[in-house]
Motif scaffolding. Sequence first.
Motif, PDB file in Angstrom:
ATOM      1  N   SER A  37       0.802  -1.264  -0.046  1.00 21.19           N
ATOM      2  CA  SER A  37       0.235  -0.017   0.070  1.00 21.19           C
ATOM      3  C   SER A  37       0.847   1.414  -0.169  1.00 21.19           C
ATOM      4  N   LYS A  41       0.929   3.859  -2.851  1.00 18.02           N
ATOM      5  CA  LYS A  41       0.681   5.441  -2.763  1.00 18.02           C
ATOM      6  C   LYS A  41       1.869   6.221  -3.291  1.00 18.02           C
ATOM      7  N   GLU A  42       3.048   5.550  -2.958  1.00 19.37           N
ATOM      8  CA  GLU A  42       4.241   6.410  -3.627  1.00 19.37           C
ATOM      9  C   GLU A  42       4.267   6.557  -5.074  1.00 19.37           C
ATOM     10  N   GLU A  44       1.650   6.271  -6.995  1.00 19.30           N
ATOM     11  CA  GLU A  44       0.226   7.154  -7.311  1.00 19.30           C
ATOM     12  C   GLU A  44       1.026   8.836  -7.269  1.00 19.30           C
ATOM     13  N   GLY A  45       1.435   8.904  -6.156  1.00 19.78           N
ATOM     14  CA  GLY A  45       1.914  10.302  -5.891  1.00 19.78           C
ATOM     15  C   GLY A  45       2.763  10.814  -6.930  1.00 19.78           C
ATOM     16  N   LYS A  67       0.629  12.675  -1.501  1.00 20.19           N
ATOM     17  CA  LYS A  67       0.697  11.308  -1.361  1.00 20.19           C
ATOM     18  C   LYS A  67       2.189  10.719  -1.142  1.00 20.19           C
ATOM     19  N   GLN A  68       3.271  11.281  -1.633  1.00 22.21           N
ATOM     20  CA  GLN A  68       4.437  11.097  -1.425  1.00 22.21           C
ATOM     21  C   GLN A  68       4.913  11.037  -0.069  1.00 22.21           C
ATOM     22  N   GLN A  70       2.570  10.734   2.534  1.00 22.18           N
ATOM     23  CA  GLN A  70       1.845  10.063   3.185  1.00 22.18           C
ATOM     24  C   GLN A  70       2.391   8.604   2.889  1.00 22.18           C
ATOM     25  N   ALA A  71       3.158   8.264   1.780  1.00 21.26           N
ATOM     26  CA  ALA A  71       3.559   7.250   1.534  1.00 21.26           C
ATOM     27  C   ALA A  71       4.881   6.782   2.546  1.00 21.26           C
TER      28      ALA A  71
END
Length: 103
Positions: A37, A41-42, A44-45, A67-68, A70-71
């Motif tokens: 996950s 997320k990384e 996606e960011g 998003k990065q 958050q990752a």
Amino acid sequence: MAALVISLMIQWPATAMASQAPSTTPIVIAAMTDKMSAKAKEAEGKLESAYGEITGDPGHQIKGKAKQVQASAMNAKEAVKDGAKAMARKASDASDKLADKIK
């Protein structure tokens, strides 16, 4: 493209996990899922940030960077969990060795 990357990331560990012992599979799958996950997320960011840079849309750039971040937090959480597990294993091994010496 992000969906393709994510689907490939999800399929690989599932086939690798087939050879794991059944007793450890649920724990290993949960750990792999959390790490996957974070990687998803990384990715996606990075994709969203790149899209924002290409189109000149600062909104997408900011969302991608968020998003990065958050990752990164998700990865840090996993590192703490892995460290705690390693310390617990070391403590267990030390207590086993001590118990063997006492016998």
